[in-house]
Write a protein that holds these residues in place. Sequence first.
Motif, PDB file in Angstrom:
ATOM      1  N   SER A  14       0.814  -1.212   0.000  1.00  0.00           N
ATOM      2  CA  SER A  14       0.000   0.000   0.000  1.00  0.00           C
ATOM      3  C   SER A  14       0.848   1.263   0.000  1.00  0.00           C
ATOM      4  O   SER A  14       2.074   1.223   0.168  1.00  0.00           O
ATOM      5  N   THR A  99      -4.158  -0.817   2.301  1.00  0.00           N
ATOM      6  CA  THR A  99      -4.639  -1.897   1.452  1.00  0.00           C
ATOM      7  C   THR A  99      -3.837  -3.172   1.660  1.00  0.00           C
ATOM      8  O   THR A  99      -2.620  -3.143   1.776  1.00  0.00           O
ATOM      9  N   ASP A 103      -7.502  -4.168   5.728  1.00  0.00           N
ATOM     10  CA  ASP A 103      -8.805  -4.211   5.059  1.00  0.00           C
ATOM     11  C   ASP A 103      -9.452  -5.583   5.117  1.00  0.00           C
ATOM     12  O   ASP A 103     -10.445  -5.832   4.439  1.00  0.00           O
ATOM     13  N   ALA A 126     -12.512  -4.937   7.398  1.00  0.00           N
ATOM     14  CA  ALA A 126     -12.996  -4.509   6.086  1.00  0.00           C
ATOM     15  C   ALA A 126     -13.970  -3.343   6.201  1.00  0.00           C
ATOM     16  O   ALA A 126     -13.916  -2.387   5.419  1.00  0.00           O
ATOM     17  N   MET A 129     -12.199  -0.088   7.097  1.00  0.00           N
ATOM     18  CA  MET A 129     -11.397   0.411   5.985  1.00  0.00           C
ATOM     19  C   MET A 129     -12.249   1.122   4.952  1.00  0.00           C
ATOM     20  O   MET A 129     -11.825   2.107   4.355  1.00  0.00           O
ATOM     21  N   ASP A 130     -13.463   0.648   4.748  1.00  0.00           N
ATOM     22  CA  ASP A 130     -14.355   1.235   3.750  1.00  0.00           C
ATOM     23  C   ASP A 130     -15.169   2.354   4.391  1.00  0.00           C
ATOM     24  O   ASP A 130     -16.141   2.114   5.095  1.00  0.00           O
ATOM     25  N   LYS A 131     -14.766   3.602   4.154  1.00  0.00           N
ATOM     26  CA  LYS A 131     -15.400   4.743   4.812  1.00  0.00           C
ATOM     27  C   LYS A 131     -16.864   4.903   4.418  1.00  0.00           C
ATOM     28  O   LYS A 131     -17.676   5.420   5.197  1.00  0.00           O
ATOM     29  N   ASN A 178     -11.256   3.604   0.473  1.00  0.00           N
ATOM     30  CA  ASN A 178     -10.462   2.560   1.121  1.00  0.00           C
ATOM     31  C   ASN A 178      -8.983   2.900   1.155  1.00  0.00           C
ATOM     32  O   ASN A 178      -8.147   2.223   0.559  1.00  0.00           O
ATOM     33  N   GLN A 179      -8.649   3.953   1.869  1.00  0.00           N
ATOM     34  CA  GLN A 179      -7.263   4.327   2.097  1.00  0.00           C
ATOM     35  C   GLN A 179      -7.161   4.909   3.494  1.00  0.00           C
ATOM     36  O   GLN A 179      -8.160   5.282   4.106  1.00  0.00           O
ATOM     37  N   ASP A 205      -8.673   4.148  -5.482  1.00  0.00           N
ATOM     38  CA  ASP A 205      -9.797   3.285  -5.152  1.00  0.00           C
ATOM     39  C   ASP A 205     -10.895   3.454  -6.197  1.00  0.00           C
ATOM     40  O   ASP A 205     -11.010   4.513  -6.829  1.00  0.00           O
ATOM     41  N   GLU A 305     -14.097   8.861  11.117  1.00  0.00           N
ATOM     42  CA  GLU A 305     -13.753   7.503  10.724  1.00  0.00           C
ATOM     43  C   GLU A 305     -13.196   6.728  11.909  1.00  0.00           C
ATOM     44  O   GLU A 305     -12.803   7.310  12.922  1.00  0.00           O
TER      45      GLU A 305
END
Length: 354
Positions: A14, A99, A103, A126, A129-131, A178-179, A205, A305
């Motif tokens: 990543s 990544t 995740d 997961a 990681m996915d906002k 996803n960062q 992403d 987040e």
Amino acid sequence: MSKMRVGIIFGGRSAEHEVSLQSAYNIVNALDLSRFKPILIGIDKAGHWYFNDTFDFLINRSSNKLAVVFSKTNRQAKEACWQSLLKHIDIVFPIVHGTFGEDGCLQGLLRMAGLPFIGSDVLGSAVCMDKDISKRLLRDAGIAVTPFITVTSRNIASISFKKVVNKLGLPLFVKPANQGSSVGVSKVINQLEYYAAVKLAMGFDEKVLIESAVQNREIECAILGNEKPIASGCGEIVVSNGFYSYDNKYTNNHAAQMIVPANISVAVSEHIRYLSIKAFEVLGCAGLARVDCFLTSDNEVLINEINSLPGFTNISMYPKLWHAAGMSYSELVSRLIELALERHARCMELKIGR
């Protein structure tokens, strides 16, 4: 009594590779060597794995910097096969940021191998990681989040700059869904910047988040535990110029100030701590997490987040918050190992199959 062998997995493919090296370095230094033996497992930027148990594997002694960990000329570093990994370690501290590290990918691999590991499981990792997904789940649980719009390749043509501004106003933040570490994040104030920011974020992403730039203070809270998580006190990030970008976090030492404890009232602090624990539980986190909040001028708290694998660098807020609460770096790492073992033991009691 033999020491428990702690596999510290670091590096990765990543954009947060270098941050991971710093975190691993500090974790190795903090490990209680009377109880634990560190085993270093590095992943280079091409995704190749290397296996070693010497500290020289992580640091280039000639320059005293975290560098050249995966050099082909480093004879001590050898590519590790999965069988070697299983044979030589008892528990894993996966400190691969971003990544393929936080995740759920690495967590799934460790679950398949039956190894205890520090931090959230596959789903919790997961989701955090996915906002986009995490904000939807928090919102559905009645927790306020920053207003946002999600853009993908499927709907990008229908989401114009005008439509976004009508809903979210200006300025805006555009970020990859996803960062971490503010990679690919831009603050925009006009149409030209908006489309450039979306293009930049799309490079990291397939899904992009567009958020309102709420006038606020940035408050962070650290969570520790499994079924009965506890919250640290609150800390504040004060940025002197712009926003808390990747450079302001890790490159420019004078761009941001960390204030621990945050200069907020006891009532507001307790509310943030309560919401942080609730968010931790809603998203299925375990072990540790850092919850980032926005505090508005009228004391409204918005969750920005949740980082399920926060940094352990010299400037990272997570260990700083626990240090302020009276827990040393070494005690924190030991406690995280204990929590991982507790969770693994409960997982092993579950029935598999029918």
